[in-house]
Structures are given as C-alpha cells and as structure tokens.
Motif scaffolding. Structure first.
Motif, PDB file in Angstrom:
ATOM      1  N   ASP A   1       0.813  -1.220   0.000  1.00  0.00           N
ATOM      2  CA  ASP A   1       0.000   0.000   0.000  1.00  0.00           C
ATOM      3  C   ASP A   1       0.842   1.264   0.000  1.00  0.00           C
ATOM      4  O   ASP A   1       0.293   2.370  -0.082  1.00  0.00           O
ATOM      5  N   ARG A   2       2.164   1.104   0.095  1.00  0.00           N
ATOM      6  CA  ARG A   2       3.050   2.261   0.101  1.00  0.00           C
ATOM      7  C   ARG A   2       3.905   2.256  -1.166  1.00  0.00           C
ATOM      8  O   ARG A   2       4.281   1.191  -1.659  1.00  0.00           O
ATOM      9  N   PRO A   3       4.229   3.426  -1.700  1.00  0.00           N
ATOM     10  CA  PRO A   3       5.143   3.451  -2.847  1.00  0.00           C
ATOM     11  C   PRO A   3       6.523   2.978  -2.421  1.00  0.00           C
ATOM     12  O   PRO A   3       6.919   3.134  -1.267  1.00  0.00           O
ATOM     13  N   GLY A   4       7.257   2.363  -3.350  1.00  0.00           N
ATOM     14  CA  GLY A   4       8.601   1.909  -3.018  1.00  0.00           C
ATOM     15  C   GLY A   4       8.810   0.446  -3.339  1.00  0.00           C
ATOM     16  O   GLY A   4       8.182  -0.117  -4.254  1.00  0.00           O
ATOM     17  N   ILE A   5       9.684  -0.189  -2.565  1.00  0.00           N
ATOM     18  CA  ILE A   5      10.108  -1.551  -2.857  1.00  0.00           C
ATOM     19  C   ILE A   5       8.942  -2.533  -2.846  1.00  0.00           C
ATOM     20  O   ILE A   5       8.910  -3.489  -3.616  1.00  0.00           O
ATOM     21  N   GLY A   6       7.961  -2.297  -1.991  1.00  0.00           N
ATOM     22  CA  GLY A   6       6.826  -3.211  -1.882  1.00  0.00           C
ATOM     23  C   GLY A   6       6.003  -3.321  -3.147  1.00  0.00           C
ATOM     24  O   GLY A   6       5.181  -4.235  -3.284  1.00  0.00           O
ATOM     25  N   ARG A   7       6.237  -2.423  -4.104  1.00  0.00           N
ATOM     26  CA  ARG A   7       5.525  -2.486  -5.377  1.00  0.00           C
ATOM     27  C   ARG A   7       6.459  -2.779  -6.543  1.00  0.00           C
ATOM     28  O   ARG A   7       6.042  -2.713  -7.704  1.00  0.00           O
ATOM     29  N   ALA A   8       7.707  -3.097  -6.270  1.00  0.00           N
ATOM     30  CA  ALA A   8       8.646  -3.435  -7.337  1.00  0.00           C
ATOM     31  C   ALA A   8       8.233  -4.767  -7.963  1.00  0.00           C
ATOM     32  O   ALA A   8       8.053  -5.763  -7.252  1.00  0.00           O
ATOM     33  N   PRO A   9       8.054  -4.834  -9.270  1.00  0.00           N
ATOM     34  CA  PRO A   9       7.557  -6.068  -9.906  1.00  0.00           C
ATOM     35  C   PRO A   9       8.414  -7.299  -9.618  1.00  0.00           C
ATOM     36  O   PRO A   9       7.874  -8.391  -9.402  1.00  0.00           O
ATOM     37  N   TYR A  10       9.736  -7.141  -9.629  1.00  0.00           N
ATOM     38  CA  TYR A  10      10.592  -8.294  -9.351  1.00  0.00           C
ATOM     39  C   TYR A  10      10.387  -8.771  -7.917  1.00  0.00           C
ATOM     40  O   TYR A  10      10.327  -9.979  -7.645  1.00  0.00           O
ATOM     41  N   VAL A  11      10.277  -7.824  -7.001  1.00  0.00           N
ATOM     42  CA  VAL A  11      10.040  -8.172  -5.594  1.00  0.00           C
ATOM     43  C   VAL A  11       8.733  -8.938  -5.460  1.00  0.00           C
ATOM     44  O   VAL A  11       8.667  -9.989  -4.809  1.00  0.00           O
ATOM     45  N   LEU A  12       7.668  -8.415  -6.062  1.00  0.00           N
ATOM     46  CA  LEU A  12       6.378  -9.093  -5.970  1.00  0.00           C
ATOM     47  C   LEU A  12       6.442 -10.493  -6.571  1.00  0.00           C
ATOM     48  O   LEU A  12       5.836 -11.439  -6.047  1.00  0.00           O
ATOM     49  N   SER A  13       7.178 -10.636  -7.653  1.00  0.00           N
ATOM     50  CA  SER A  13       7.260 -11.937  -8.330  1.00  0.00           C
ATOM     51  C   SER A  13       7.846 -12.998  -7.406  1.00  0.00           C
ATOM     52  O   SER A  13       7.439 -14.164  -7.457  1.00  0.00           O
TER      53      SER A  13
END
Length: 548
Positions: A119-131
C-alpha cells in the motif's frame, strides 16, 4: 498492536470481490525443496523474535511496520531480500515443528507487514520483488494452517485477496524494459497465479509467454543465457514451482509437457558442470547462499519425474573426463583428483548483460572437490567492491596492455565489449581466444594432464604487448614463496596435495593474505586471501604436485 486489533485491521481490508473468487488452492511447498537444513542455515543466525533478521550473511534489526532496517544503512539488495520474504518460510517451518505460539504470532505479523507494504510506494511495489514474494507467501501458507483459524475463519479469504490485488498489479507492470531474469520471474509468477485464480484465458497467455522466454533464455545445451550458475539454479527452481502450482489445477498435463523438458536439460547441465565441485562455480554474478543447492534441486526434479536418477552423475557416481557446452561457453575436465572449469562464453544477453563479469578464459581449479584456484565471487551488487569483483583482475584470466576485457560500469552496466570469443577443448586441455574491447587479440593455451596443468597467455597481434595474468587462491591455501619464480600452494588443512607454481615466462608478484584478493564465495561474505600476478610479453605458468 494487540492481537484483537491486528486481526480486525486485516479483516477490514477484505474487499467485496474476495468472497466470490475462484481459487484452486495451490501447494507450492515441496519437502525436498523447502525442508533443506542448508537453506535454513542462511536465516538461523538472526533472532527474528527480536526483529533481528539475517539475510545474505548480514543481520539487521527491522521495523516491520515500515519494512525497513533501523540499525544503520543497508543496501538495496538486502532490502529487496527483506521484501522477498523467504525467511518467512524458515520461520513458519520452525513454528510448526516446535509448536511455538510466539513464532506463530510473529509469522502472522510478517504476513500482515508484507501485505501492508504493497500500500506504500517503493520496494513493496517493485515487480521483481512481488514476483518472488508472492510465491514465498504461498509456500509459507502451505506449511502451516494456523492462519486459517486465527481470524474467525476469514484469514484465508484475506490472504488470497492480498495476492489477487498484487497479481492484478503485476499484470500491468511487467519488466519488459529489463527483460532477462526479471521478466522471466514476472511471467512465471503471473502464470502461477493465473492458474490459482482459474483465469483460463490468462493461463493460455502466460503459458505462451513463458514458452517464448524458455526458448530464448534456456540455451540449446541447457544453461540459462545469463551464464551465471546461480541464476541458472534460480530459474530451474522457478520451473519446478510452476509445475507444483499446476498440480491442483486442470492445466497440469500441459504445464508438465512445457516445463519438464527444460527442467531435464537444465538439470543435466548443472549435474555435469558442478558434480565434482563443493560449491557454486563463481563465474559472472554468483554466490552460494541465494539459489537452492544443486543436490536439493536435482532431488526435487527426480522425485517429480522430470528426470531419471540414472541420468545424473551425482546419483550414479559415474564420472567423465570432460564436458563441453559450447552454447553456454563452459568446458570442464576431470583428471584424477583434479577438476578444472573454463569460461569461454560471450557477454550476454546482449541487451541486458547486468550480471556479466570480466571472466573470459578464466578458470576455477578444484582438488578432491575443494576449491584451490578461485574467482573472487560477488559480495554485493552495490558498494566499492562491486567494480573490483567485476573486473578482469578479480578472475583467473589475463589482460593485454592493462585493458579490461569489457567496460563494466555502475552496478549492472557494460559499455564497449569483448568479442570473437571461442574455445576448443582438447584431450588434455583447452585453447581459447577473445578480442578485448580495444581490439587486442588474446590467446590462452591450457595443458591439463592430471599430474600438472600449465597455461600460456599471449597477444597474437604484431608488436610488443604487456600481458598481465592473475591467479587467486581459496583462503585455506597458504602461499610460500621459495624463489622469484616459484611458490608453494599449501593446504592449511593438509587434506589435499601441496602444489608448486612455477613461472616459466614473465615476472611474478605474490600477494599473501592481501587486500589484493577479496574473496566472496557467498553474498555478504568477504575473505582476505592470496593472489599472484605475472607480467611479461608472454606469460607461461606451470602448476604441479610438489614432491620435494
């Protein structure tokens, strides 16, 4: 936050659509992969109940409400791994095995923290991280069922609703601008979750995209095209997870037909190249504490039926004197107790060589499966050491007129590049060549008989040129200089024979336990070891057992 308010906070975030979702409950957990003690060792030094998290051999205190380290600066690689959440698998495994309520509550809090980070901008929304994170969350969920009853029966609905919104976000944020392993991870995860959520048209779409990436990224002889043994094993595990996800869905037969041939090819490559080595070969960006161990991956692949036990040297005990994988650019010879692997691969992939290191015609040399002559490895993707460990001088190769093989810059960039790379493997050795980015034509000849090996480095251009050859030694190897041209390589453990290195052409400089050689067999580990540099118009070196 107390338990009651924490539960309410999560239940309040269940969107209306979640109660109507079709979910093919996946089981991405596979004991052969996820119960491996060596994998857990990576996270065990930290006391996670006190918010001390061990990632990449570094322990930092974490504020999980903000998903950030609070005990000093950390680099982005460490933070990315914090968001991957792989340590959660370790935590829930301990919680289940030890039946500890404190570990159960802590793991629930981390599930919540990773959900809120989106819900916060930054690493938590990085596509590779989410993958990576989304798959690790499902594996963790599969291990324990306490979440299903800890929030008035709504936990599972909340859990899949969180994954669904991440899945929908990832659909429109794939990393086509990077491609390579990043895009592969995106597509792998999208296919897994398309199957989980029963989206038939999306399954077809991502299955076709995954097949296209496999055709491009897995070379004809089975290696991943970034030519890193570490990333090769990461992609191999990805394919195993895709198949595991399919087993609870209608798409299992077609997914099996897609991924099993690639799993088999990749297993055979790794088995042939690594079976005589005690750790991951350190060519390009690689370390021993990121991907699953090779034995673990091979066991999982055989248990699933992707490859037969009889096809693997690691299981049969059979050995061969040589293996050549020209598409990958890796060649290996075994002679008695000694093994040597040589890299003659191009810079690649051409459009994203971010994990390339200047290791062309470099070799690693093992005795009784123990590393003796080693490349410098990879400590981190950031910091001052990064540039050194990508350089020609950090590998067991050579340069002409002080010229790097290719121009590596920043953390993951390559400018002007070497070319005309090739190698011929002969019965007792190798002959290889490359042209550095300034146009020097370099040639290396290696003799390898089992009683000794010798190499000659030279420039085949007209005129006089300076050759500088580098050799780096595992920290357990002590260097004892006995003359200006000879040095003994002594195993401190006395488990392998003492070797004598003789310079037949060129002048030698010895750096014993020196900052000249900083060795990182794993990310986050930096060891001081010894190195040798030989310079001359032509360099000739012989290494043989010492019988004096």
């Amino acid at each position: 936050m107390n338990q009651k308010s924490g539960r309410a906070a999560m239940e309040d975030k269940i969107p209306p659509f979640a109660h109507k979702m079709l979910v093919y409950a996946p089981n991405l957990y596979f004991e052969a992969l996820d119960a491996e003690p060596k994998v857990f060792e990576r996270f065990s030094p930290g006391n996670i109940l006190e918010d001390d998290v061990c990632i990449l051999n570094q322990i930092h205190r974490v504020d999980f409400s903000k998903m950030e380290a609070i005990d000093g600066e950390v680099n982005n690689l460490w933070l990315f791994n914090l968001y991957y959440g792989e340590y959660l698998i370790y935590l829930v495994t301990r919680a289940k095995k030890e039946k500890r309520e404190d570990l159960i509550l802590k793991s629930r809090d981390i599930f919540k923290a990773l959900a809120e980070s989106f819900d916060r901008p930054g690493i938590g929304r990085a596509p590779y991280v989410l993958s990576l994170q989304m798959v690790n969350l499902v594996i963790s969920w599969n291990i324990v069922d306490y979440m299903k009853s800890s929030m008035n029966g709504k936990a599972e609905t909340w859990f899949y609703a969180d994954l669904y919104r991440k899945y929908k976000f990832l659909q429109s944020h794939t990393e086509k601008h990077l491609l390579a392993n990043h895009y592969f991870e995106n597509i792998k995860t999208l296919l897994i979750f398309a199957m989980i959520f029963g989206e038939e048209e999306k399954v077809k779409e991502y299955e076709a995209l995954l097949e296209a990436e496999l055709v491009e990224q897995i070379l004809p002889d089975g290696m991943h095209y970034e030519r890193s043994f570490m990333y090769h094993k990461i992609i191999l595990e990805d394919l195993i997870r895709v198949y595991l996800a399919s087993q609870t869905t209608p798409w299992e037969p077609e997914i099996k037909d897609l991924v099993f041939p690639y799993i088999r090819k990749m297993c055979i490559f790794s088995d042939r190249m690594e079976s005589e080595f005690s750790r991951t070969p350190l060519f390009n960006d690689a370390g021993d504490n990121v991907a699953k161990p090779l034995k673990t991956l091979l066991k999982a692949a055989t248990l699933l039926g992707a490859i037969e036990n009889s096809e693997l040297l690691a299981n049969t005990g059979n050995e061969s004197e040589g293996f050549a994988f020209p598409h990958a650019g890796y060649y290996k010879q075994n002679k008695g107790i000694y093994s040597m692997i040589v890299d003659a691969g191009p810079v690649g992939p051409s459009y994203n060589p971010g994990h390339h290191q200047n290791d062309c015609l470099s070799f690693e040399f093992f005795s009784k499966k123990r590393p003796v002559i080693v490349n410098s490895g990879c400590y981190s993707y950031f910091g001052n050491l990064r540039a050194y460990q990508r350089s020609t001088a950090a590998h067991n190769t050579f340069m002409v007129d002080d010229t790097e093989q290719s121009q590596c810059w920043q953390s993951h960039r390559v400018a002007k590049r070497m070319s005309d790379v090739g190698l011929t493997m002969e019965e007792n050795g190798f002959v290889g060549h490359f042209t550095d980015y300034k146009g020097h034509h370099a040639k290396r000849t290696i003799e390898f008989t089992g009683t000794y090996f010798a190499f000659t480095d030279e420039c085949t251009d007209e005129g006089t040129h300076k050759i500088t050859s580098f050799l780096h030694f595992e920290p357990e190897i002590k260097l004892e200089k006995i003359s200006d041209t000879e040095v003994l390589l002594i195993d401190k453990k006395r488990e392998i024979p003492t070797l004598k290195l003789s310079v037949n052409a060129g002048s030698m400089e010895v750096f014993a336990d020196s900052a000249k050689h900083l060795y990182s067999p794993e990310f986050g580990i930096m060891k001081v070891a010894s190195a040798v540099e030989i310079t001359g118009e032509k360099v000739k070196v012989t290494v043989e057992e010492n019988h004096d």
